[in-house]
Design an enzyme around this catalytic site. Structure first.
Site, mmCIF file in Angstrom:
data_model
loop_
_atom_site.group_PDB
_atom_site.id
_atom_site.type_symbol
_atom_site.label_atom_id
_atom_site.label_comp_id
_atom_site.label_asym_id
_atom_site.label_seq_id
_atom_site.Cartn_x
_atom_site.Cartn_y
_atom_site.Cartn_z
ATOM 1 C CB THR A 14 -0.899 0.028 1.261
ATOM 2 O OG1 THR A 14 -0.041 -0.167 2.400
ATOM 3 C CG2 THR A 14 -1.963 -1.050 1.217
ATOM 4 C CB CYS A 131 16.517 5.950 -4.237
ATOM 5 S SG CYS A 131 16.400 6.913 -2.725
ATOM 6 C CG HIS A 255 16.304 11.118 -5.267
ATOM 7 N ND1 HIS A 255 15.147 11.649 -4.767
ATOM 8 C CD2 HIS A 255 16.679 10.139 -4.386
ATOM 9 C CE1 HIS A 255 14.823 11.024 -3.635
ATOM 10 N NE2 HIS A 255 15.734 10.106 -3.390
HETATM 11 P P1 NAP Z 1 5.281 4.275 2.950
HETATM 12 O O1 NAP Z 1 4.647 5.004 1.817
HETATM 13 O O2 NAP Z 1 5.189 4.840 4.309
HETATM 14 O O3 NAP Z 1 4.685 2.756 2.978
HETATM 15 C C1 NAP Z 1 5.018 1.827 3.985
HETATM 16 C C2 NAP Z 1 4.445 0.471 3.643
HETATM 17 O O4 NAP Z 1 4.878 -0.483 4.641
HETATM 18 C C3 NAP Z 1 2.928 0.441 3.671
HETATM 19 O O5 NAP Z 1 2.471 -0.506 2.729
HETATM 20 C C4 NAP Z 1 2.630 -0.047 5.084
HETATM 21 O O6 NAP Z 1 1.366 -0.671 5.220
HETATM 22 C C5 NAP Z 1 3.721 -1.096 5.219
HETATM 23 N N1 NAP Z 1 3.958 -1.439 6.621
HETATM 24 C C6 NAP Z 1 4.248 -0.595 7.630
HETATM 25 N N2 NAP Z 1 4.347 -1.281 8.795
HETATM 26 C C7 NAP Z 1 4.117 -2.572 8.492
HETATM 27 C C8 NAP Z 1 4.081 -3.757 9.249
HETATM 28 N N3 NAP Z 1 4.290 -3.760 10.574
HETATM 29 N N4 NAP Z 1 3.807 -4.929 8.624
HETATM 30 C C9 NAP Z 1 3.582 -4.940 7.279
HETATM 31 N N5 NAP Z 1 3.596 -3.841 6.506
HETATM 32 C C10 NAP Z 1 3.866 -2.666 7.097
HETATM 33 O O7 NAP Z 1 6.817 4.050 2.691
HETATM 34 P P2 NAP Z 1 7.595 3.843 1.304
HETATM 35 O O8 NAP Z 1 8.094 5.130 0.813
HETATM 36 O O9 NAP Z 1 6.782 2.982 0.395
HETATM 37 O O10 NAP Z 1 8.864 3.053 1.813
HETATM 38 C C11 NAP Z 1 8.765 1.795 2.438
HETATM 39 C C12 NAP Z 1 10.170 1.300 2.735
HETATM 40 O O11 NAP Z 1 10.830 1.099 1.503
HETATM 41 C C13 NAP Z 1 11.036 2.303 3.507
HETATM 42 O O12 NAP Z 1 10.863 2.188 4.899
HETATM 43 C C14 NAP Z 1 12.404 1.887 3.083
HETATM 44 O O13 NAP Z 1 12.874 0.836 3.880
HETATM 45 C C15 NAP Z 1 12.202 1.396 1.661
HETATM 46 N N6 NAP Z 1 12.563 2.437 0.688
HETATM 47 C C16 NAP Z 1 13.695 2.265 0.011
HETATM 48 C C17 NAP Z 1 14.098 3.216 -0.881
HETATM 49 C C18 NAP Z 1 15.391 3.050 -1.565
HETATM 50 O O14 NAP Z 1 16.146 3.977 -1.530
HETATM 51 N N7 NAP Z 1 15.657 1.935 -2.206
HETATM 52 C C19 NAP Z 1 13.362 4.339 -1.125
HETATM 53 C C20 NAP Z 1 12.180 4.496 -0.432
HETATM 54 C C21 NAP Z 1 11.789 3.527 0.470
HETATM 55 P P3 NAP Z 1 0.078 0.093 5.850
HETATM 56 O O15 NAP Z 1 -0.655 0.661 4.664
HETATM 57 O O16 NAP Z 1 -0.670 -1.014 6.472
HETATM 58 O O17 NAP Z 1 0.576 1.108 6.814
HETATM 59 O O1 3JN Z 2 15.165 9.658 1.684
HETATM 60 C C1 3JN Z 2 15.321 9.182 0.559
HETATM 61 O O2 3JN Z 2 15.269 9.878 -0.464
HETATM 62 C C2 3JN Z 2 15.603 7.744 0.412
HETATM 63 C C3 3JN Z 2 15.184 6.995 1.601
HETATM 64 C C4 3JN Z 2 15.321 5.705 1.726
HETATM 65 C C5 3JN Z 2 14.916 5.030 2.936
HETATM 66 C C6 3JN Z 2 13.930 5.607 3.746
HETATM 67 C C7 3JN Z 2 13.573 4.980 4.936
HETATM 68 C C8 3JN Z 2 14.182 3.825 5.328
HETATM 69 C C9 3JN Z 2 15.513 3.831 3.312
HETATM 70 C C10 3JN Z 2 16.494 3.185 2.410
HETATM 71 O O3 3JN Z 2 16.057 2.426 1.572
HETATM 72 O O4 3JN Z 2 17.700 3.396 2.518
HETATM 73 C C11 3JN Z 2 15.157 3.252 4.521
HETATM 74 C C12 3JN Z 2 15.815 2.024 5.007
HETATM 75 O O5 3JN Z 2 15.357 0.946 4.674
HETATM 76 O O6 3JN Z 2 16.803 2.155 5.730
#
Ligand code: NAP
Ligand code: 3JN
Length: 361
Positions: A14, A131, A255
């Protein structure tokens, strides 16, 4: 194997990244049998769609991974740390978009254009880099491969969406308040849960994540260590010096990065353009006479990494600047994750080696 179809679970379906994981999987070459959409109990019961068909979101628990072949995870590091070992135990191969396993020696950290062969020895979990790191190494690898690379100095211009859907919402409401002449109410950026919050609208925040050693932020250390692990196989490799300054800018998606680098040889800027033009996943947009250069608005929704403003440092032979832009939610997250899964399927690597699950206990 040729006709195999895969059961795929999307963990965090989601979220800002999760919704794009669904789209990227729909558009991928992976033959999908069933798709399971997982999130927290807050979203359980909601309806999302996959290929036009409704799918009910389920709460993610260990048994959600029974019968699953591939997990695409993006629900935060703690959730991955808790649930991905359970998925591996049940025979699922996991591509994790969080930082939880990135520096684990048992886990390959993969950008398919750069180090796809690192997938070969995987133990059930493959990490997707940060990212900001992904788009930088996609642009640097063709240069490193042809001309050698000694040093990288990067400054990032990171979109609000990198901090999740709630940060995009905060930027929008701050911008509206500013235009309406009302005070802006910052509750999330620069870091959720920090002591102080500052508005991003009409502002710049030189802090992404918490401050750590030597006054670098966690995001800056991620860029340093991840770049070395991806390009040189070792997070502390001294062969390429990397340093970073990460800045949040009031852009919703996309970015930007100024990348200053020194090479072993001394190519001309045209040599660099030629190397980048033939590199996978890179689009060169570099014609000052036509004011052509990459921008977040034109990169949004695309899988590629766009490179422009390529030029030599006129006072330092062998050193160059370039400007690199990519959709942080696609190449920086969802597309790179699905692309890794495509590569696993193509290489017949969708299997967990015997005994691998105990590595993550
Ligand atoms: P977001 O929009 O806040 O979405 C978080 C997602 O995680 C939602 O689907 C949420 O579900 C789910 N979630 C939260 N707590 C949970 C739990 N206890 N059990 C199962 N699902 C849970 O965040 P986002 O931007 O999509 O980012 C999510 C994660 O992706 C980040 O925390 C980070 O680790 C990673 N990320 C990586 C990069 C990268 O640089 N590669 C970039 C952005 C994000 P609900 O709808 O139920 O709350
Ligand atoms: O802030 C950004 O532009 C990238 C953020 C990535 C991010 C945000 C929350 C948690 C990460 C990530 O993928 O490095 C995490 C995390 O999983 O540590």
């Amino acid at each position: 194997m040729a006709d195999k179809k895969f059961n795929v679970a999307i963990l965090g379906a989601t979220g800002a990244v999760g919704t794009r994981l669904i789209q990227q999987l729909e558009q991928s070459t992976i033959p999908v049998n069933e798709v399971h959409l997982l999130a927290s109990s807050r979203s359980a019961g909601k309806t999302l769609h996959f290929n036009g068909k409704p799918v009910t979101v389920e709460e993610a628990v260990p048994d959600s991974f029974n019968g699953i072949d591939i997990v695409l995870a993006s629900a935060g590091g703690d959730v991955s740390g808790r649930l991905l070992p359970e998925a591996v135990k049940r025979g699922a191969v996991c591509v994790d978009n969080t930082s939880h396993f990135r520096m684990d020696d048992n886990v390959p950290l993969v950008v398919p254009e750069v180090n796809p062969d690192a997938l070969a020895g995987h133990n059930g979990i493959i990490a997707n880099p940060n990212c900001s790191t992904i788009q930088m190494v996609v642009a640097l690898e063709p240069i490193r491969a042809q001309y050698g690379l000694k040093q990288v100095i990067v400054s990032t211009y990171q979109a609000a969406s990198g901090a999740g859907q709630s940060a995009i919402n905060e930027l929008r409401s701050e911008a509206q308040d500013y235009l309406d002449g009302k005070p802006m109410d910052a509750k999330i950026l620069p870091v959720k849960g920090a002591e102080k919050h500052y508005p991003l609208a009409f502002n710049l925040l030189p802090q992404i994540d918490v401050f750590e050693d030597a006054d670098y932020t966690h995001e800056e250390w991620k860029m340093i260590h991840e770049t070395k692990k991806i390009m040189l196989g070792d997070k502390n490799a001294p062969d390429i010096k990397v340093t970073a300054t990460c800045v949040r800018v009031p852009v919703p998606i996309g970015h930007g990065e100024t990348v200053y680098f020194e090479t072993e040889q001394q190519p001309t800027p045209d040599d660099l353009r030629a190397a980048l033009a033939k590199a996978p996943g890179v689009v060169v947009q570099d014609d000052p006479s036509k004011q052509l250069y990459p921008q977040p608005l034109t990169a949004e929704g695309k899988r590629d990494t766009f490179v422009g403003r390529i030029r030599a440092d006129v006072e330092n032979p062998g050193a160059y600047h370039m400007w690199v832009v990519s959709d942080n939610l696609l190449k920086g997250a969802a597309w790179n994750t699905v692309q890794i899964a495509e590569e696993l399927v193509a290489r017949d690597l969708v299997r967990v080696p015997d005994g691998a699950a105990k590595l993550f206990n």
